[in-house]
Design a protein around this motif. Sequence first.
Motif, PDB file in Angstrom:
ATOM      1  N   PRO A 186      78.483  38.206  55.353  1.00 21.98           N
ATOM      2  CA  PRO A 186      77.128  38.352  55.971  1.00 21.98           C
ATOM      3  C   PRO A 186      76.533  36.728  56.345  1.00 21.98           C
ATOM      4  O   PRO A 186      76.682  35.979  55.624  1.00 21.98           O
ATOM      5  N   ILE A 187      75.860  36.927  57.686  1.00 20.60           N
ATOM      6  CA  ILE A 187      75.144  35.760  58.118  1.00 20.60           C
ATOM      7  C   ILE A 187      73.793  35.983  58.054  1.00 20.60           C
ATOM      8  O   ILE A 187      73.429  36.869  58.629  1.00 20.60           O
ATOM      9  N   LEU A 188      72.764  35.390  57.241  1.00 22.22           N
ATOM     10  CA  LEU A 188      71.438  35.936  57.206  1.00 22.22           C
ATOM     11  C   LEU A 188      70.413  34.583  57.960  1.00 22.22           C
ATOM     12  O   LEU A 188      70.967  33.441  57.875  1.00 22.22           O
ATOM     13  N   ARG A 189      69.757  35.013  58.619  1.00 25.27           N
ATOM     14  CA  ARG A 189      68.755  34.159  59.200  1.00 25.27           C
ATOM     15  C   ARG A 189      67.306  33.893  58.539  1.00 25.27           C
ATOM     16  O   ARG A 189      66.778  34.841  58.228  1.00 25.27           O
ATOM     17  N   TYR A 190      67.166  32.570  58.139  1.00 22.39           N
ATOM     18  CA  TYR A 190      65.817  32.507  57.559  1.00 22.39           C
ATOM     19  C   TYR A 190      64.816  31.950  58.417  1.00 22.39           C
ATOM     20  O   TYR A 190      65.077  30.882  59.042  1.00 22.39           O
ATOM     21  N   ASN A 191      63.611  32.522  58.648  1.00 23.55           N
ATOM     22  CA  ASN A 191      62.557  32.078  59.672  1.00 23.55           C
ATOM     23  C   ASN A 191      61.113  32.270  58.886  1.00 23.55           C
ATOM     24  O   ASN A 191      60.199  32.562  59.522  1.00 23.55           O
ATOM     25  N   GLY A 192      61.212  32.062  57.589  1.00 27.09           N
ATOM     26  CA  GLY A 192      59.793  32.316  56.892  1.00 27.09           C
ATOM     27  C   GLY A 192      59.943  33.788  55.917  1.00 27.09           C
ATOM     28  O   GLY A 192      59.626  33.745  54.999  1.00 27.09           O
ATOM     29  N   GLN A 193      60.981  34.368  56.554  1.00 24.77           N
ATOM     30  CA  GLN A 193      61.491  35.606  55.624  1.00 24.77           C
ATOM     31  C   GLN A 193      63.114  35.541  56.200  1.00 24.77           C
ATOM     32  O   GLN A 193      63.371  35.045  57.049  1.00 24.77           O
ATOM     33  N   ILE A 194      63.771  36.572  55.423  1.00 30.61           N
ATOM     34  CA  ILE A 194      65.246  36.748  55.612  1.00 30.61           C
ATOM     35  C   ILE A 194      65.751  37.811  56.397  1.00 30.61           C
ATOM     36  O   ILE A 194      65.269  39.071  56.125  1.00 30.61           O
ATOM     37  N   ASP A 195      66.322  37.804  57.526  1.00 32.38           N
ATOM     38  CA  ASP A 195      66.924  38.837  58.337  1.00 32.38           C
ATOM     39  C   ASP A 195      68.243  38.861  58.669  1.00 32.38           C
ATOM     40  O   ASP A 195      68.629  37.729  58.526  1.00 32.38           O
ATOM     41  N   LYS A 196      68.971  39.805  58.778  1.00 37.18           N
ATOM     42  CA  LYS A 196      70.433  39.852  59.119  1.00 37.18           C
ATOM     43  C   LYS A 196      70.617  39.105  60.497  1.00 37.18           C
ATOM     44  O   LYS A 196      69.959  39.548  61.427  1.00 37.18           O
ATOM     45  N   GLN A 197      71.523  38.189  60.505  1.00 37.00           N
ATOM     46  CA  GLN A 197      71.822  37.604  62.007  1.00 37.00           C
ATOM     47  C   GLN A 197      73.355  38.290  62.314  1.00 37.00           C
ATOM     48  O   GLN A 197      73.215  38.601  63.645  1.00 37.00           O
ATOM     49  N   GLY A 198      74.458  38.404  61.469  1.00 31.95           N
ATOM     50  CA  GLY A 198      75.645  38.866  62.025  1.00 31.95           C
ATOM     51  C   GLY A 198      76.562  38.769  60.717  1.00 31.95           C
ATOM     52  O   GLY A 198      75.974  38.628  59.500  1.00 31.95           O
ATOM     53  N   THR A 199      77.907  38.910  61.005  1.00 34.87           N
ATOM     54  CA  THR A 199      78.777  39.275  59.970  1.00 34.87           C
ATOM     55  C   THR A 199      80.021  38.184  60.530  1.00 34.87           C
ATOM     56  O   THR A 199      80.218  38.168  61.687  1.00 34.87           O
ATOM     57  N   ALA A 200      80.750  37.964  59.725  1.00 38.10           N
ATOM     58  CA  ALA A 200      82.157  37.114  60.153  1.00 38.10           C
ATOM     59  C   ALA A 200      83.177  37.669  58.936  1.00 38.10           C
ATOM     60  O   ALA A 200      82.927  37.806  57.756  1.00 38.10           O
ATOM     61  N   ARG A 201      84.464  37.347  59.308  1.00 40.32           N
ATOM     62  CA  ARG A 201      85.578  37.750  58.825  1.00 40.32           C
ATOM     63  C   ARG A 201      85.960  36.473  57.914  1.00 40.32           C
ATOM     64  O   ARG A 201      86.371  35.544  58.712  1.00 40.32           O
ATOM     65  N   THR A 202      85.587  36.414  56.567  1.00 35.61           N
ATOM     66  CA  THR A 202      85.713  35.237  55.890  1.00 35.61           C
ATOM     67  C   THR A 202      84.479  34.077  55.715  1.00 35.61           C
ATOM     68  O   THR A 202      83.799  34.144  56.634  1.00 35.61           O
ATOM     69  N   PHE A 203      84.249  33.585  54.637  1.00 34.28           N
ATOM     70  CA  PHE A 203      83.331  32.682  54.272  1.00 34.28           C
ATOM     71  C   PHE A 203      83.458  31.542  55.438  1.00 34.28           C
ATOM     72  O   PHE A 203      82.561  30.977  55.950  1.00 34.28           O
ATOM     73  N   LYS A 204      84.635  31.033  55.414  1.00 37.34           N
ATOM     74  CA  LYS A 204      84.959  29.902  56.423  1.00 37.34           C
ATOM     75  C   LYS A 204      84.466  30.189  57.694  1.00 37.34           C
ATOM     76  O   LYS A 204      83.619  29.283  58.609  1.00 37.34           O
ATOM     77  N   LYS A 205      84.761  31.301  58.380  1.00 31.81           N
ATOM     78  CA  LYS A 205      84.201  31.782  59.780  1.00 31.81           C
ATOM     79  C   LYS A 205      82.733  31.816  59.759  1.00 31.81           C
ATOM     80  O   LYS A 205      82.231  31.503  60.695  1.00 31.81           O
ATOM     81  N   ALA A 206      82.135  32.266  58.667  1.00 33.40           N
ATOM     82  CA  ALA A 206      80.798  32.575  58.720  1.00 33.40           C
ATOM     83  C   ALA A 206      79.979  31.113  58.603  1.00 33.40           C
ATOM     84  O   ALA A 206      79.052  31.008  59.377  1.00 33.40           O
ATOM     85  N   VAL A 207      80.754  30.137  58.009  1.00 40.93           N
ATOM     86  CA  VAL A 207      79.940  28.767  58.115  1.00 40.93           C
ATOM     87  C   VAL A 207      80.125  28.211  59.486  1.00 40.93           C
ATOM     88  O   VAL A 207      79.197  27.553  60.074  1.00 40.93           O
ATOM     89  N   LEU A 208      81.345  28.478  60.095  1.00 42.14           N
ATOM     90  CA  LEU A 208      81.477  27.844  61.404  1.00 42.14           C
ATOM     91  C   LEU A 208      80.811  28.516  62.249  1.00 42.14           C
ATOM     92  O   LEU A 208      80.001  27.933  63.394  1.00 42.14           O
ATOM     93  N   GLU A 209      80.309  29.952  62.258  1.00 44.89           N
ATOM     94  CA  GLU A 209      79.574  30.486  63.118  1.00 44.89           C
ATOM     95  C   GLU A 209      77.898  30.068  63.155  1.00 44.89           C
ATOM     96  O   GLU A 209      77.496  29.692  64.057  1.00 44.89           O
ATOM     97  N   ALA A 210      77.730  30.102  61.949  1.00 44.61           N
ATOM     98  CA  ALA A 210      76.346  29.194  61.663  1.00 44.61           C
ATOM     99  C   ALA A 210      76.172  27.918  62.225  1.00 44.61           C
ATOM    100  O   ALA A 210      74.988  27.782  62.840  1.00 44.61           O
ATOM    101  N   LEU A 211      77.146  27.052  62.047  1.00 41.88           N
ATOM    102  CA  LEU A 211      76.867  25.954  62.646  1.00 41.88           C
ATOM    103  C   LEU A 211      76.915  25.649  64.104  1.00 41.88           C
ATOM    104  O   LEU A 211      76.349  25.144  64.729  1.00 41.88           O
ATOM    105  N   GLU A 212      77.850  26.771  64.585  1.00 47.46           N
ATOM    106  CA  GLU A 212      77.732  26.699  66.137  1.00 47.46           C
ATOM    107  C   GLU A 212      76.265  27.237  66.523  1.00 47.46           C
ATOM    108  O   GLU A 212      75.608  26.971  67.628  1.00 47.46           O
ATOM    109  N   LEU A 213      75.649  28.067  66.003  1.00 48.56           N
ATOM    110  CA  LEU A 213      74.427  28.557  66.087  1.00 48.56           C
ATOM    111  C   LEU A 213      73.452  27.709  65.998  1.00 48.56           C
ATOM    112  O   LEU A 213      72.454  27.347  66.755  1.00 48.56           O
ATOM    113  N   LEU A 214      73.692  26.804  65.101  1.00 46.86           N
ATOM    114  CA  LEU A 214      72.685  25.563  64.931  1.00 46.86           C
ATOM    115  C   LEU A 214      72.750  24.668  66.265  1.00 46.86           C
ATOM    116  O   LEU A 214      71.924  24.078  66.648  1.00 46.86           O
TER     117      LEU A 214
END
Length: 278
Positions: A186-214
């Motif tokens: 899972p990829i969670l968004r933090y904006n003062g509280q924690i909400d679900k952002q999405g999911t990815a297949r594997t931890f590596k892909k989740a990190v890459l997706e979060a970096l892309e969002l940033l």
Amino acid sequence: MKIAILTDSSYGGSLKDFKDLYQVPLMITEENGNGIPDDENLTEDYFYELLEKQALKTSLTTPKTMLEMWDKLLTEYDQIIFMSLSKGLSGQFATFRMLSETEDKYKGKVFVVDTNGVSIILQHLVRNVAVWIAENKTGFEIMELTLQKHNKFSAFIIPKNLETLKRGGRITPAAAALAKMLKITPILRYNGQIDKQGTARTFKKAVLEALELLKKEKKGIKEIDISYSKIQEETLELLKSLIAKEGFTINLEAKLPKVIASHTGPETVALVAWDKGE
């Protein structure tokens, strides 16, 4: 005017980093109801031993501990800036803001700041406050300046290990088992509280997706802050290599506070980017 900065154990940084910085412990509660102050006496090793065996809960600093700290600091300082963890995660802010505004001896002296932060976000804000104090800003001015920072960051939390989330009832056992089988992270968004952002297949892909969002949300930024709970060295190396390959350098780096790891578990990483110039 002499001003103290007070934070709580969701800060996760070193108190030696800034002059006049102090901290009060939040509470961690075992399944049997035993409350443990989250202070220097609670070692990381013992904490993760507890977390491996049971679902831990967290609660705000005891009023006795907080008020004793306020009284002590006010013998040496004119004002206190109390920077608690986000009001979206705890009643810490609301409880002590009320006390600071209703008790006559604290009015105009103790300023409970709505930080919207935790961990490396809180550390970033404390650095700002130290600068504002050096610029002779008052407690009230610092409260207002901090409010302006609420929408200046984007943050994502990636829990590689879902066992603690399952044990705490934040995801169902069936969902956790399916995620483990399919290697879904899972990829969670933090904006003062924690909400679900999405999911990815594997931890590596989740990190890459979060970096892309940033990259998308904070255009032109080159630095990010990272925080992580107890983590295998090879996982941390993977995280840092992915960050470097995506063209980022790491600014702040810190262990995820125990009160946050109580809910997210080991092998959780957080990635934060601020607007340019922040």
